[in-house]
Design a protein around this motif. Sequence first.
Motif, PDB file in Angstrom:
ATOM      1  N   GLY A 227       0.759  -1.234   0.000  1.00 26.96           N
ATOM      2  CA  GLY A 227       0.000   0.000   0.000  1.00 26.96           C
ATOM      3  C   GLY A 227       0.796   1.294   0.000  1.00 26.96           C
ATOM      4  N   ARG A 228       2.122   1.264   0.216  1.00 27.14           N
ATOM      5  CA  ARG A 228       2.904   2.501   0.185  1.00 27.14           C
ATOM      6  C   ARG A 228       3.203   2.847  -1.278  1.00 27.14           C
ATOM      7  NH1 ARG A 228       7.886   2.678   4.218  1.00 27.14           N
ATOM      8  NH2 ARG A 228       7.834   4.849   3.504  1.00 27.14           N
ATOM      9  N   SER A 229       2.526   3.841  -1.766  1.00 29.68           N
ATOM     10  CA  SER A 229       2.671   4.185  -3.186  1.00 29.68           C
ATOM     11  C   SER A 229       3.984   4.924  -3.429  1.00 29.68           C
ATOM     12  CB  SER A 229       1.508   5.061  -3.622  1.00 29.68           C
ATOM     13  OG  SER A 229       1.693   5.494  -4.955  1.00 29.68           O
ATOM     14  N   ASN A 230       4.636   4.570  -4.519  1.00 33.61           N
ATOM     15  CA  ASN A 230       5.844   5.297  -4.923  1.00 33.61           C
ATOM     16  C   ASN A 230       5.659   5.977  -6.276  1.00 33.61           C
ATOM     17  OD1 ASN A 230       5.823   3.119  -6.628  1.00 33.61           O
ATOM     18  ND2 ASN A 230       7.854   2.362  -6.087  1.00 33.61           N
ATOM     19  N   ALA A 231       4.445   5.926  -6.808  1.00 36.41           N
ATOM     20  CA  ALA A 231       4.207   6.444  -8.156  1.00 36.41           C
ATOM     21  C   ALA A 231       4.407   7.950  -8.232  1.00 36.41           C
ATOM     22  CB  ALA A 231       2.799   6.077  -8.609  1.00 36.41           C
ATOM     23  N   VAL A 232       3.933   8.677  -7.234  1.00 37.18           N
ATOM     24  CA  VAL A 232       4.061  10.138  -7.259  1.00 37.18           C
ATOM     25  C   VAL A 232       5.532  10.538  -7.153  1.00 37.18           C
ATOM     26  CG1 VAL A 232       3.524  12.276  -6.035  1.00 37.18           C
ATOM     27  CG2 VAL A 232       1.750  10.530  -6.344  1.00 37.18           C
ATOM     28  N   THR A 233       6.266   9.881  -6.247  1.00 33.70           N
ATOM     29  CA  THR A 233       7.691  10.177  -6.109  1.00 33.70           C
ATOM     30  C   THR A 233       8.438   9.855  -7.389  1.00 33.70           C
ATOM     31  OG1 THR A 233       7.638   9.754  -3.738  1.00 33.70           O
ATOM     32  CG2 THR A 233       9.785   9.662  -4.799  1.00 33.70           C
ATOM     33  N   TYR A 254      14.495  -9.083 -12.040  1.00 31.27           N
ATOM     34  CA  TYR A 254      14.564  -9.994 -10.899  1.00 31.27           C
ATOM     35  C   TYR A 254      15.848  -9.785 -10.095  1.00 31.27           C
ATOM     36  CZ  TYR A 254      10.998 -12.440 -13.619  1.00 31.27           C
ATOM     37  OH  TYR A 254       9.880 -12.755 -14.340  1.00 31.27           O
ATOM     38  N   GLY A 255      15.697  -9.945  -8.785  1.00 29.27           N
ATOM     39  CA  GLY A 255      16.860 -10.041  -7.912  1.00 29.27           C
ATOM     40  C   GLY A 255      17.543  -8.751  -7.565  1.00 29.27           C
ATOM     41  N   GLY A 256      16.949  -7.594  -7.891  1.00 36.06           N
ATOM     42  CA  GLY A 256      17.599  -6.315  -7.642  1.00 36.06           C
ATOM     43  C   GLY A 256      17.301  -5.749  -6.263  1.00 36.06           C
ATOM     44  N   MET A 257      18.123  -4.810  -5.847  1.00 39.19           N
ATOM     45  CA  MET A 257      17.938  -4.175  -4.545  1.00 39.19           C
ATOM     46  C   MET A 257      16.598  -3.453  -4.449  1.00 39.19           C
ATOM     47  SD  MET A 257      20.128  -1.083  -2.867  1.00 39.19           S
ATOM     48  CE  MET A 257      19.450  -0.204  -1.449  1.00 39.19           C
ATOM     49  N   SER A 258      16.256  -2.660  -5.477  1.00 39.58           N
ATOM     50  CA  SER A 258      14.989  -1.932  -5.437  1.00 39.58           C
ATOM     51  C   SER A 258      13.805  -2.887  -5.390  1.00 39.58           C
ATOM     52  CB  SER A 258      14.875  -0.997  -6.635  1.00 39.58           C
ATOM     53  OG  SER A 258      15.833   0.035  -6.572  1.00 39.58           O
ATOM     54  N   ASP A 259      13.896  -3.995  -6.140  1.00 41.54           N
ATOM     55  CA  ASP A 259      12.828  -4.996  -6.118  1.00 41.54           C
ATOM     56  C   ASP A 259      12.652  -5.561  -4.714  1.00 41.54           C
ATOM     57  OD1 ASP A 259      12.513  -4.989  -9.059  1.00 41.54           O
ATOM     58  OD2 ASP A 259      14.485  -5.895  -9.029  1.00 41.54           O
ATOM     59  N   TRP A 260      13.753  -5.905  -4.067  1.00 39.17           N
ATOM     60  CA  TRP A 260      13.707  -6.498  -2.726  1.00 39.17           C
ATOM     61  C   TRP A 260      13.129  -5.519  -1.709  1.00 39.17           C
ATOM     62  CZ3 TRP A 260      16.708  -5.293   1.735  1.00 39.17           C
ATOM     63  CH2 TRP A 260      16.560  -6.201   2.794  1.00 39.17           C
ATOM     64  N   CYS A 261      13.605  -4.277  -1.732  1.00 38.17           N
ATOM     65  CA  CYS A 261      13.108  -3.283  -0.781  1.00 38.17           C
ATOM     66  C   CYS A 261      11.603  -3.070  -0.921  1.00 38.17           C
ATOM     67  CB  CYS A 261      13.836  -1.960  -0.970  1.00 38.17           C
ATOM     68  SG  CYS A 261      15.542  -1.936  -0.388  1.00 38.17           S
ATOM     69  N   ALA A 262      11.145  -2.957  -2.169  1.00 43.30           N
ATOM     70  CA  ALA A 262       9.735  -2.693  -2.409  1.00 43.30           C
ATOM     71  C   ALA A 262       8.874  -3.919  -2.115  1.00 43.30           C
ATOM     72  CB  ALA A 262       9.531  -2.240  -3.850  1.00 43.30           C
ATOM     73  N   GLU A 263       9.322  -5.096  -2.589  1.00 39.63           N
ATOM     74  CA  GLU A 263       8.513  -6.310  -2.480  1.00 39.63           C
ATOM     75  C   GLU A 263       8.497  -6.887  -1.079  1.00 39.63           C
ATOM     76  OE1 GLU A 263       8.897 -10.874  -4.082  1.00 39.63           O
ATOM     77  OE2 GLU A 263       9.327  -9.246  -5.493  1.00 39.63           O
ATOM     78  N   LYS A 264       9.651  -6.946  -0.435  1.00 43.08           N
ATOM     79  CA  LYS A 264       9.739  -7.630   0.863  1.00 43.08           C
ATOM     80  C   LYS A 264       9.501  -6.699   2.042  1.00 43.08           C
ATOM     81  CE  LYS A 264      10.860 -11.598  -0.984  1.00 43.08           C
ATOM     82  NZ  LYS A 264       9.971 -12.775  -0.921  1.00 43.08           N
ATOM     83  N   LEU A 265       9.888  -5.416   1.910  1.00 44.26           N
ATOM     84  CA  LEU A 265       9.834  -4.507   3.048  1.00 44.26           C
ATOM     85  C   LEU A 265       8.904  -3.315   2.816  1.00 44.26           C
ATOM     86  CD1 LEU A 265      13.645  -4.427   3.945  1.00 44.26           C
ATOM     87  CD2 LEU A 265      11.870  -5.897   4.902  1.00 44.26           C
ATOM     88  N   SER A 266       8.314  -3.231   1.640  1.00 45.33           N
ATOM     89  CA  SER A 266       7.403  -2.145   1.279  1.00 45.33           C
ATOM     90  C   SER A 266       8.038  -0.764   1.462  1.00 45.33           C
ATOM     91  CB  SER A 266       6.113  -2.241   2.103  1.00 45.33           C
ATOM     92  OG  SER A 266       5.086  -1.489   1.508  1.00 45.33           O
ATOM     93  N   ILE A 267       9.309  -0.668   1.109  1.00 38.14           N
ATOM     94  CA  ILE A 267      10.024   0.603   1.147  1.00 38.14           C
ATOM     95  C   ILE A 267      10.015   1.210  -0.255  1.00 38.14           C
ATOM     96  CG2 ILE A 267      12.231   1.754   1.572  1.00 38.14           C
ATOM     97  CD1 ILE A 267      12.960  -0.614   3.381  1.00 38.14           C
ATOM     98  N   PRO A 268       9.537   2.433  -0.424  1.00 40.09           N
ATOM     99  CA  PRO A 268       9.622   3.069  -1.746  1.00 40.09           C
ATOM    100  C   PRO A 268      11.073   3.111  -2.221  1.00 40.09           C
ATOM    101  CG  PRO A 268       8.163   4.316  -0.300  1.00 40.09           C
ATOM    102  CD  PRO A 268       8.832   3.278   0.556  1.00 40.09           C
ATOM    103  N   PHE A 270      13.932   3.235  -5.665  1.00 38.43           N
ATOM    104  CA  PHE A 270      14.081   3.777  -7.000  1.00 38.43           C
ATOM    105  C   PHE A 270      15.490   3.506  -7.516  1.00 38.43           C
ATOM    106  CE2 PHE A 270      11.230   6.117  -4.341  1.00 38.43           C
ATOM    107  CZ  PHE A 270      10.072   6.210  -5.100  1.00 38.43           C
ATOM    108  N   THR A 271      15.569   3.043  -8.752  1.00 35.67           N
ATOM    109  CA  THR A 271      16.843   2.825  -9.418  1.00 35.67           C
ATOM    110  C   THR A 271      16.993   3.864 -10.520  1.00 35.67           C
ATOM    111  OG1 THR A 271      16.803   0.440  -8.995  1.00 35.67           O
ATOM    112  CG2 THR A 271      18.229   1.222 -10.770  1.00 35.67           C
ATOM    113  N   MET A 272      18.053   4.654 -10.441  1.00 35.99           N
ATOM    114  CA  MET A 272      18.322   5.648 -11.490  1.00 35.99           C
ATOM    115  C   MET A 272      19.499   5.196 -12.330  1.00 35.99           C
ATOM    116  SD  MET A 272      17.431   9.494 -10.350  1.00 35.99           S
ATOM    117  CE  MET A 272      18.939   9.857  -9.481  1.00 35.99           C
ATOM    118  N   GLU A 273      19.248   5.017 -13.618  1.00 36.30           N
ATOM    119  CA  GLU A 273      20.295   4.665 -14.575  1.00 36.30           C
ATOM    120  C   GLU A 273      20.859   5.963 -15.147  1.00 36.30           C
ATOM    121  OE1 GLU A 273      21.497   1.760 -15.251  1.00 36.30           O
ATOM    122  OE2 GLU A 273      20.038   0.314 -14.489  1.00 36.30           O
TER     123      GLU A 273
END
Length: 304
Positions: A227-233, A254-268, A270-273
């Motif tokens: 439920g923690r939205s990151n779309a606006v940010t 798959y397997g990235g830091m941003s994926d893990w933070c968002a999926e497992k811990l619900s932390i917004p 962001f990966t900037m390339e």
Amino acid sequence: MPNQKNGLSAFDYTALMEHVHRLADTYSFLTLSYIGTSILDRAIPILHLGTGKRRVLYVGAHHGMEWITSLVLTHFLEELCELIKTQRRVYGIYPCDLLEGYTLSVIPMLNPDGVEYQIHGVDEDNPLRDRVLEMNGGSEDFSAWQANARGVDLNHNYDAGFAEYKQLERENGIKKGAPTRYSGECAESEPEVAALCNLIRFSAPWRGVMTLHTQGEEIFAPPCKEGRSNAVTAEKLSNLTGYRLVRAEGLAAYGGMSDWCAEKLSIPSFTMECGRGKNPLPTSQFSSIYSTVRAALFLFPTIL
């Protein structure tokens, strides 16, 4: 100063450590500590600013070829510290006031061994030398090295779709340690990733996490599960940088830091390339990259 290689000024581990120690010695309000050590026993520095309960984390150089992100983050820290010291504003805010409510943590170089391989190759006295040369196809040219010291791609070593990624590895003929893409025997098998995951787990709550990679001028923002939205940010980061928002596809999903933070811990998260071109991006791109992401780095805590 960055070391020279092939006409480029490369920001290696020695340059990083000289820089962070100088910053810690210069600014009494900047705290330098370490989250753990790499495979080859290099200490992984983390720097903290602020005293607030709302925590924000920046991470650079998951990949050996992407050492320019370490230069970006250390330069950001230096500019931020100087603004705090002189009590000046940036983008309409006083960082000294902002950091009364926030704690900002920065890990400039998560993968020091991979950075050293990419810039300097593998030393004669490296205990993993023969194994690593085999992973690199017998070549001593490590210019395309992304992984850590034993051939694990750290940004595929997180517990986020790890089983699905192992299946994709098999389908793509990835069977063992390599310069890139191999995810390791199990999630968090690598000390660099394990140390970072433990930091995130045991220093909660986190308002947001940003990890810098190169290249492509894109932003990935995996959705949070609870439920923690990151779309606006994400949209604000896109507007601040001009980078386009994209969804990760294929192996990159798959397997990235941003994926893990968002999926497992619900932390917004962001990966900037950053930047555009062929990795490793030369330091001639540093000024352009920094000027493009500067506002996002300074304002990230305020837009979460």
